[in-house]
Motif scaffolding. Structure first.
Motif, PDB file in Angstrom:
ATOM      1  N   LEU A 236     -32.299 -31.988 -14.380  1.00  0.00           N
ATOM      2  CA  LEU A 236     -32.382 -32.018 -12.922  1.00  0.00           C
ATOM      3  C   LEU A 236     -31.008 -31.079 -12.574  1.00  0.00           C
ATOM      4  O   LEU A 236     -30.040 -32.017 -12.510  1.00  0.00           O
ATOM      5  CB  LEU A 236     -32.600 -33.020 -12.157  1.00  0.00           C
ATOM      6  N   CYS A 237     -31.037 -29.820 -12.217  1.00  0.00           N
ATOM      7  CA  CYS A 237     -29.629 -29.185 -11.837  1.00  0.00           C
ATOM      8  C   CYS A 237     -29.764 -29.369 -10.102  1.00  0.00           C
ATOM      9  O   CYS A 237     -30.291 -28.841  -9.478  1.00  0.00           O
ATOM     10  CB  CYS A 237     -29.888 -27.770 -12.093  1.00  0.00           C
ATOM     11  N   ASN A 238     -29.060 -30.543  -9.760  1.00  0.00           N
ATOM     12  CA  ASN A 238     -29.066 -31.058  -8.438  1.00  0.00           C
ATOM     13  C   ASN A 238     -27.593 -30.813  -7.770  1.00  0.00           C
ATOM     14  O   ASN A 238     -27.580 -30.528  -6.382  1.00  0.00           O
ATOM     15  CB  ASN A 238     -29.407 -32.405  -8.568  1.00  0.00           C
ATOM     16  N   ALA A 239     -26.465 -30.535  -8.472  1.00  0.00           N
ATOM     17  CA  ALA A 239     -25.131 -30.536  -7.692  1.00  0.00           C
ATOM     18  C   ALA A 239     -25.138 -29.233  -7.036  1.00  0.00           C
ATOM     19  O   ALA A 239     -25.679 -28.302  -7.341  1.00  0.00           O
ATOM     20  CB  ALA A 239     -24.044 -30.670  -8.882  1.00  0.00           C
ATOM     21  N   GLY A 240     -24.831 -29.299  -5.795  1.00  0.00           N
ATOM     22  CA  GLY A 240     -24.486 -28.309  -4.885  1.00  0.00           C
ATOM     23  C   GLY A 240     -23.419 -28.654  -3.728  1.00  0.00           C
ATOM     24  O   GLY A 240     -23.062 -29.854  -3.546  1.00  0.00           O
ATOM     25  N   SER A 241     -23.052 -27.499  -3.172  1.00  0.00           N
ATOM     26  CA  SER A 241     -22.298 -27.588  -1.962  1.00  0.00           C
ATOM     27  C   SER A 241     -22.824 -26.818  -0.760  1.00  0.00           C
ATOM     28  O   SER A 241     -23.885 -26.078  -0.875  1.00  0.00           O
ATOM     29  CB  SER A 241     -20.869 -27.300  -2.360  1.00  0.00           C
ATOM     30  N   TYR A 242     -22.287 -27.026   0.324  1.00  0.00           N
ATOM     31  CA  TYR A 242     -22.876 -26.150   1.710  1.00  0.00           C
ATOM     32  C   TYR A 242     -21.758 -25.711   2.387  1.00  0.00           C
ATOM     33  O   TYR A 242     -20.517 -26.310   2.648  1.00  0.00           O
ATOM     34  CB  TYR A 242     -23.528 -27.322   2.695  1.00  0.00           C
ATOM     35  N   ILE A 243     -21.871 -24.387   3.035  1.00  0.00           N
ATOM     36  CA  ILE A 243     -21.091 -23.903   4.025  1.00  0.00           C
ATOM     37  C   ILE A 243     -22.005 -23.186   5.152  1.00  0.00           C
ATOM     38  O   ILE A 243     -22.942 -22.839   4.818  1.00  0.00           O
ATOM     39  CB  ILE A 243     -20.459 -22.622   3.403  1.00  0.00           C
TER      40      ILE A 243
END
Length: 242
Positions: A86-93
């Motif tokens: 499960l490739c879940n890591a992420g960030s937001y702009i």
């Protein structure tokens, strides 16, 4: 929930919070052993003590090239196999493009796009050799709609939608299912970048989901018969309007 994933080894990136943590709990409840991947070593240590012996800790910084490259080999050394990635890591702009900076753009694209591609690149040969596996990527409704208040984030998720659907077709003949879950707004640390007025307005009208509701969708995807692939599941708060 019945133990439907008994004996499976699942690796979850960004596992120490938000959707990743909820997915970890759901996978454990379904019978899987979970390799919790995160850069926060203290959080991983605390959570592994809480969640029990079916948790394996993997400290990885996906933005560090050597750490990212070492992730899958280190997981295989600890767990022996990977049945679910499960490739879940992420960030937001969010906000206007002119309100951010090149360093933040690089960081988000490296995490939301490049790290996912590299993780799948690393795990695919292992799954192909075994003739089985599931790869699921946490995408977003922003990967289906051009949301004008988050152009960089939307661009990253459109890229992931393209990548996931091409990899689904490359790997389907090897017994490996590839899909994505595309949530609407979820109550998590990613929303810390939202303007306070926007966040409160969404809360007031019930247009946010809890991470557990995304985890439920993931378990549904993983527990379908092997002749069925859920290529994308869009999960929205009922009062969310785009």
């Amino acid at each position: 929930m019945a133990a439907t994933l008994e004996g499976k080894i699942a690796a979850v990136t960004g596992a120490a919070s938000g959707i990743g943590l909820s997915a970890t709990r759901a996978l454990l409840e379904a019978g899987a052993t979970v390799v919790m991947v995160d850069r926060d070593a203290d959080a991983l240590a605390a959570l592994s003590g809480e969640l029990g012996e079916k948790v394996i800790v993997q400290r990885t910084d996906l933005l560090d090239q050597q750490s990212c490259d070492a992730m899958v080999p280190e997981i295989l050394e600890k767990a022996g196999q990977i049945d679910i990635m499960l490739c879940n890591a992420g960030s937001y702009i969010g906000g206007d493009l002119t309100q951010t900076n090149p360093a933040a753009i690089d960081r988000m694209l490296n995490l939301n796009v490049n790290a996912v591609i590299k993780n799948v690149h690393a795990v695919a040969p292992h799954m192909i050799a075994r003739g089985a596996g599931d790869i699921i990527v946490t995408c977003s409704i922003a990967g289906h709609a051009a949301i004008h208040v988050e152009p960089v984030y939307s661009a990253s998720k459109w890229a992931i939608t393209s990548f996931v659907q091409t990899m689904r077709r490359q790997l389907m003949g090897h017994g490996v299912r590839v899909g994505q879950v595309s949530p609407g707004p979820v109550v998590s640390a990613l929303l810390s970048d939202w303007e306070p007025e926007r966040l409160q307005a969404m809360k007031d009208k019930g247009a946010l989901m809890e991470p557990t509701e995304v985890a439920d969708a993931l378990i549904y995807m993983l527990t379908r018969p092997r002749n069925v692939t859920i290529r994308d599941m869009i999960v929205l708060p009922s009062n969310f309007d785009i």
